[in-house]
Structure formats: structure tokens, C-alpha cells
Design a protein around this motif. Structure first.
Motif, PDB file in Angstrom:
ATOM      1  N   GLU A   1      49.958  31.869  28.300  1.00  0.00           N
ATOM      2  CA  GLU A   1      50.453  32.925  29.211  1.00  0.00           C
ATOM      3  C   GLU A   1      51.948  33.623  29.183  1.00  0.00           C
ATOM      4  O   GLU A   1      52.196  32.131  28.505  1.00  0.00           O
ATOM      5  CB  GLU A   1      49.952  32.689  30.579  1.00  0.00           C
ATOM      6  CG  GLU A   1      48.509  32.473  31.240  1.00  0.00           C
ATOM      7  CD  GLU A   1      48.066  31.752  32.525  1.00  0.00           C
ATOM      8  OE1 GLU A   1      49.538  31.097  33.167  1.00  0.00           O
ATOM      9  OE2 GLU A   1      46.891  31.545  33.080  1.00  0.00           O
TER      10      GLU A   1
ATOM     11  N   TYR B   1      46.982  41.082  32.186  1.00  0.00           N
ATOM     12  CA  TYR B   1      46.858  41.679  33.853  1.00  0.00           C
ATOM     13  C   TYR B   1      47.372  40.461  34.547  1.00  0.00           C
ATOM     14  O   TYR B   1      47.395  39.144  33.432  1.00  0.00           O
ATOM     15  CB  TYR B   1      45.540  41.569  34.144  1.00  0.00           C
ATOM     16  CG  TYR B   1      44.331  40.208  34.018  1.00  0.00           C
ATOM     17  CD1 TYR B   1      44.218  39.746  35.195  1.00  0.00           C
ATOM     18  CD2 TYR B   1      44.564  39.666  32.796  1.00  0.00           C
ATOM     19  CE1 TYR B   1      43.869  38.114  34.334  1.00  0.00           C
ATOM     20  CE2 TYR B   1      44.032  38.631  33.097  1.00  0.00           C
ATOM     21  CZ  TYR B   1      43.196  37.895  33.926  1.00  0.00           C
ATOM     22  OH  TYR B   1      42.278  36.749  33.190  1.00  0.00           O
TER      23      TYR B   1
ATOM     24  N   HIS C   1      47.633  37.546  36.603  1.00  0.00           N
ATOM     25  CA  HIS C   1      47.100  36.206  37.255  1.00  0.00           C
ATOM     26  C   HIS C   1      47.187  35.713  37.980  1.00  0.00           C
ATOM     27  O   HIS C   1      46.577  35.465  39.113  1.00  0.00           O
ATOM     28  CB  HIS C   1      46.647  35.111  35.403  1.00  0.00           C
ATOM     29  CG  HIS C   1      45.867  34.040  36.025  1.00  0.00           C
ATOM     30  ND1 HIS C   1      45.101  33.796  36.495  1.00  0.00           N
ATOM     31  CD2 HIS C   1      46.508  32.831  36.016  1.00  0.00           C
ATOM     32  CE1 HIS C   1      44.679  32.555  36.592  1.00  0.00           C
ATOM     33  NE2 HIS C   1      45.702  31.639  36.584  1.00  0.00           N
ATOM     34  N   LYS C   2      48.425  35.285  38.025  1.00  0.00           N
ATOM     35  CA  LYS C   2      48.751  34.571  39.813  1.00  0.00           C
ATOM     36  C   LYS C   2      49.701  34.464  39.972  1.00  0.00           C
ATOM     37  O   LYS C   2      51.263  34.511  39.406  1.00  0.00           O
ATOM     38  CB  LYS C   2      48.668  32.812  39.022  1.00  0.00           C
ATOM     39  CG  LYS C   2      49.660  31.910  40.621  1.00  0.00           C
ATOM     40  CD  LYS C   2      48.881  31.006  40.904  1.00  0.00           C
ATOM     41  CE  LYS C   2      47.107  30.371  40.328  1.00  0.00           C
ATOM     42  NZ  LYS C   2      46.538  29.274  40.348  1.00  0.00           N
TER      43      LYS C   2
ATOM     44  N   LYS D   1      44.812  39.678  27.821  1.00  0.00           N
ATOM     45  CA  LYS D   1      43.572  40.240  27.530  1.00  0.00           C
ATOM     46  C   LYS D   1      43.244  40.155  26.312  1.00  0.00           C
ATOM     47  O   LYS D   1      42.031  40.101  25.568  1.00  0.00           O
ATOM     48  CB  LYS D   1      42.730  41.365  28.083  1.00  0.00           C
ATOM     49  CG  LYS D   1      42.792  41.625  29.803  1.00  0.00           C
ATOM     50  CD  LYS D   1      42.687  43.040  29.719  1.00  0.00           C
ATOM     51  CE  LYS D   1      42.205  43.540  31.517  1.00  0.00           C
ATOM     52  NZ  LYS D   1      42.222  44.685  32.202  1.00  0.00           N
TER      53      LYS D   1
ATOM     54  N   ARG E   1      48.245  36.939  32.047  1.00  0.00           N
ATOM     55  CA  ARG E   1      47.871  36.017  31.523  1.00  0.00           C
ATOM     56  C   ARG E   1      47.145  37.323  29.818  1.00  0.00           C
ATOM     57  O   ARG E   1      46.663  38.496  30.547  1.00  0.00           O
ATOM     58  CB  ARG E   1      46.151  36.011  32.204  1.00  0.00           C
ATOM     59  CG  ARG E   1      45.349  35.033  31.501  1.00  0.00           C
ATOM     60  CD  ARG E   1      44.327  34.292  31.358  1.00  0.00           C
ATOM     61  NE  ARG E   1      44.828  32.999  32.229  1.00  0.00           N
ATOM     62  CZ  ARG E   1      43.895  32.376  33.604  1.00  0.00           C
ATOM     63  NH1 ARG E   1      42.912  32.721  33.569  1.00  0.00           N
ATOM     64  NH2 ARG E   1      44.864  30.998  34.024  1.00  0.00           N
TER      65      ARG E   1
ATOM     66  N   LYS F   1      52.440  34.531  36.614  1.00  0.00           N
ATOM     67  CA  LYS F   1      52.360  34.572  35.327  1.00  0.00           C
ATOM     68  C   LYS F   1      51.439  35.227  35.018  1.00  0.00           C
ATOM     69  O   LYS F   1      50.046  35.874  35.607  1.00  0.00           O
ATOM     70  CB  LYS F   1      51.231  33.093  35.675  1.00  0.00           C
ATOM     71  CG  LYS F   1      52.014  32.417  35.748  1.00  0.00           C
ATOM     72  CD  LYS F   1      51.263  30.529  36.176  1.00  0.00           C
ATOM     73  CE  LYS F   1      52.247  29.495  36.086  1.00  0.00           C
ATOM     74  NZ  LYS F   1      51.080  27.828  36.354  1.00  0.00           N
TER      75      LYS F   1
ATOM     76  N   HIS G   1      48.621  41.481  42.785  1.00  0.00           N
ATOM     77  CA  HIS G   1      46.985  40.237  42.268  1.00  0.00           C
ATOM     78  C   HIS G   1      46.276  40.676  41.431  1.00  0.00           C
ATOM     79  O   HIS G   1      45.840  41.554  41.148  1.00  0.00           O
ATOM     80  CB  HIS G   1      46.962  39.612  42.554  1.00  0.00           C
ATOM     81  CG  HIS G   1      45.677  38.258  41.781  1.00  0.00           C
ATOM     82  ND1 HIS G   1      44.699  38.608  41.815  1.00  0.00           N
ATOM     83  CD2 HIS G   1      46.022  37.011  41.823  1.00  0.00           C
ATOM     84  CE1 HIS G   1      43.931  37.191  41.424  1.00  0.00           C
ATOM     85  NE2 HIS G   1      44.858  36.956  40.996  1.00  0.00           N
ATOM     86  N   GLY G   2      45.958  40.762  40.055  1.00  0.00           N
ATOM     87  CA  GLY G   2      44.728  41.803  39.161  1.00  0.00           C
ATOM     88  C   GLY G   2      45.377  42.794  38.092  1.00  0.00           C
ATOM     89  O   GLY G   2      44.238  43.429  37.646  1.00  0.00           O
TER      90      GLY G   2
END
Length: 397
Positions: A240, A274, A276-277, A296, A294, A292, A255-256
Motif C-alpha cells: 500500500e 482507492y 483504504h484507511k 487496484k 490500496r 493508506k 474513505h473509498g
């Protein structure tokens, strides 16, 4: 000599006054036209020389760059690093000299695979002794069981005393306890032997090798000159990007939300990601919040600890702009209309060159150049109408 004949010949050679006037007028027209042409040439030359040899005009320029349409949907940009969320420095539970190391940097390992081993000459005999004691206790157990059964039969027939029966039962219980102790000793010796084997805790890739065969390894590197970790491995599927976002801008991150990740090592490749956190704490010293991101899509070129730049996009950019290809763009103020053609004035060798271009879509303050320019061209911003081909210019700092 005939006088009449001579007079006739002289009259034939006489030029009329009207013809002489016509020739004079024609000659004058040619002279005037030549003077006009010379004036035009001199004027044009003066204008050209005044532009080329005169003082250079100061202009503001921008560079034609390759950009992505998703940049129009960018809400924030932050820097960070690629980090493996599952990473471990593998050490030995026991202290000893390393006698086997079966991996090196870049090797892939599977969970529970033995990747290293320390000397076990003192552990192997201990395990053999524990197993021998267990076998001896098993033999004693069979003998104690038979003697107990015999004493019970004799006691029932009245041929032995109660004390003899109690002694047989006590002996049987002591042997059972001895077997349990032997089993524990065997297990302890097996654990001690297993502690000399260093196994991979999960599927991963070896990042670093911290010890070599012949070196002493110890838990927490307690001994002087010893090594703690033998190798460091990471699960590449858990990579990540951890980016620091300023506290004042953290409200822009959701988020997202979609993101684009650019690695400094491969600036021409963009990876989709996207959020993640959002870590629920701030760094007091830097006034930032850790986010964070992540991946794709990811390839083998992405490695831990690489520098990365994350562009956080708006929700609207999720399905359209993020899927577009890179395009060459310039500021829209650099494009002018001349002679019914879109033009861009390019600065080359401190002079202006008019370049016809074919423009495309517009993204914010930039316009796509489909034809006519290459990446890196310096274009004049808001060009003055007096700027023409060959005019000397000086780039404004």
C-alpha cells in the motif's frame, strides 16, 4: 544628286511628337513602380531587422506537458511511500551458529518453509535421551500393570496381604506419572530442536538478508557480535501507499475515494487505487494525518519503500476520467487564432516560431494539443499580436 529624293528620305526618319510623349510616360511608370518596390523591400527589411537585431521582447512561457484528464478531478495531492502491510524480520528463538541459509534477496518463500537452520548437535542427543526414557517408562508400565493384576487376583483368593496390593497399585501410578514426565521431556526436546529451524511465517518475498552462514544468531541479539534477524520478508500482495496529508486538508479525503498513484521511479506509469484507511490520529510534529491507499492494479515493478505521489480524485472521476490516457496539454492562453488557424508561438533559440496546431478537449485552464507540438516545447502565454516568426524574445524569469 537628286534634291527631291533626299527630302523624301528625311521626312521618313522623323519621329512624331506624340510617339515620343508615349515612350516617356511608359518609362516614368516603370521608374515609379521600381521605386515603390524598393521602398516596400526596405521597409520589410527594416521591420525584420528591427525584430531580429533589436532588443529582445520579454515574454512569459509555459511548457507543453503530458497530463491525464483525471487531473481535472483532482482534489488533493500528497507524497508518501510504498509500504508492505505484512512484513516480518525473521529471527531464531534459540541462540546458536547459523549452519544453513537457503534463501537470498528476491526469493519467494511459502508459509512454514524452512529457510535457515542453526546448529543442533546439543539438541539432537537430548531428544534421543528423552525418547529413550519414554520407551523405558512404557516398558515399566506394562510390568507394573501385570504385577497389579496378579496382586488383585491373589488378594481376592486370600493368598496375599492388603499391603502387597497397595504397593502394586502405588508402583503402577508411579510408572504412569513417569510416562507423562517422559512425554513432556520428549515434547520439550522436540520444541528445542524445532527452535533451531527458522521457518517463514507467511507466503512472501525475501527483502533483505541480515546474517550469513557461520555467524551467531540470538533472540534480540543479546550476545555481542550476534545477529537478531536472519532475513526480512514481506507479502507483496499487501503493498500500500502511506501518504501524509495535512490536517487542514484531511476533510477533502474520503474513505473509498478513487486515487492515482505515481511512483518517482516510473513517472510515466499511473496506478489506480482507492483510500483504504484514514488513521484516526495525527502526527503532532508534522501536523499530518496518515492515509493508506490500496492499489487496484499493480505490477512487479512496485517495490516496498519506493517514493510515491498520490492524487486524490473526486467521486465523479471514478468511472470516466481515471480511465483516460495521457494527453499533451498547454495552457489555453497560449493558443491564438491567426489567419483562421489555431496557432501557438514556440520559443526556439531565443526566437519566436509560429506553429499551427490542432486542439482537442479542454480540461480546466489547459487545452489538449492533438497535433503540432511535442512534449517539452516552450510556448508563449498570452502572445502579443506583434510577435511574428523570427522575432527575438527573452523568457521572463
Amino acid at each position: 544628286m537628286n534634291v527631291s529624293t533626299d527630302k523624301a528620305d528625311l521626312s521618313a526618319l522623323r519621329i512624331s511628337q506624340e510617339k515620343r510623349e508615349t515612350q516617356t510616360k511608359t518609362k516614368n511608370r516603370y521608374i515609379v513602380a521600381g521605386l515603390v518596390l524598393i521602398g516596400v523591400v526596405l521597409t520589410a527589411g527594416y521591420v525584420w531587422l528591427s525584430g531580429v537585431l533589436g532588443s529582445a521582447k520579454e515574454v512569459a512561457v509555459a511548457t507543453a506537458t503530458v497530463t491525464y484528464p483525471s487531473s481535472a478531478g483532482a482534489v488533493l495531492t500528497a507524497s508518501g511511500y510504498v509500504v508492505a502491510q505484512q512484513k516480518a524480520a525473521i529471527a531464531s528463538k534459540a541462540t546458536g551458529r547459523l549452519v544453513y541459509l537457503g534463501v537470498e534477496e528476491g526469493d519467494r518463500v511459502r508459509k512454514n518453509e524452512v529457510i535457515a537452520r542453526i546448529e543442533d548437535q546439543d539438541v539432537q542427543p537430548a531428544l534421543a535421551q528423552a525418547r529413550a526414557n519414554y520407551d523405558l517408562a512404557q516398558a515399566d508400565l506394562e510390568d507394573a500393570r501385570q504385577w497389579l493384576e496378579r496382586q488383585r487376583t491373589m488378594y481376592a483368593s486370600g493368598t496375599t496381604s492388603k499391603a502387597e496390593l497397595d504397593a502394586a497399585e502405588a508402583r503402577f501410578k508411579r510408572v504412569e506419572a513417569t510416562i507423562k514426565a517422559s512425554e513432556a521431556a520428549v515434547r520439550a526436546a522436540e520444541v528445542a530442536l524445532e527452535n533451531t529451524r527458522i521457518r517463514a511465517p507467511f507466503n512472501g518475498t525475501v527483502l533483505t538478508k541480515n546474517a550469513n552462514v557461520g555467524e551467531v544468531v540470538a533472540p534480540f541479539a543479546a550476545a555481542g557480535g550476534s545477529r537478531a534477524a536472519v532475513v526480512t520478508i514481506a507479502d507483496m500482495n499487501s503493498l500500500e501507499v502511506e501518504a501524509d496529508v495535512s490536517e487542514s486538508n484531511i476533510t477533502r479525503v474520503q474513505h473509498g475515494a478513487p486515487c492515482e498513484i505515481t511512483l518517482d521511479a516510473y513517472p510515466d506509469r499511473r496506478y489506480q487505487g482507492y483510500v483504504h484507511k484514514i488513521v484516526p490520529t495525527a502526527d503532532r510534529a508534522k501536523a499530518t494525518v496518515l492515509v493508506k491507499v490500496r492499489f487496484k492494479d499493480r505490477d512487479e515493478r512496485v517495490l516496498p519503500e519506493m517514493s510515491a505521489k498520490v492524487t486524490f480524485l473526486s467521486k465523479d472521476a471514478r468511472l470516466t476520467a481515471t480511465q483516460a490516457k495521457a494527453q499533451l496539454t498547454v495552457p489555453a492562453s497560449a493558443v491564438v487564432r491567426r489567419n483562421e488557424t489555431d496557432m501557438v508561438l514556440v520559443v526556439r533559440n531565443d526566437t519566436v516560431v509560429e506553429m499551427p496546431v490542432r486542439t482537442g478537449s479542454r480540461y480546466g485552464d489547459s487545452v489538449v494539443i492533438e497535433e503540432g507540438l511535442v512534449q517539452g516545447d516552450n510556448v508563449v502565454l498570452r502572445p502579443d499580436p506583434s510577435l511574428k516568426n523570427g522575432i527575438r524574445v527573452k523568457i521572463r524569469p
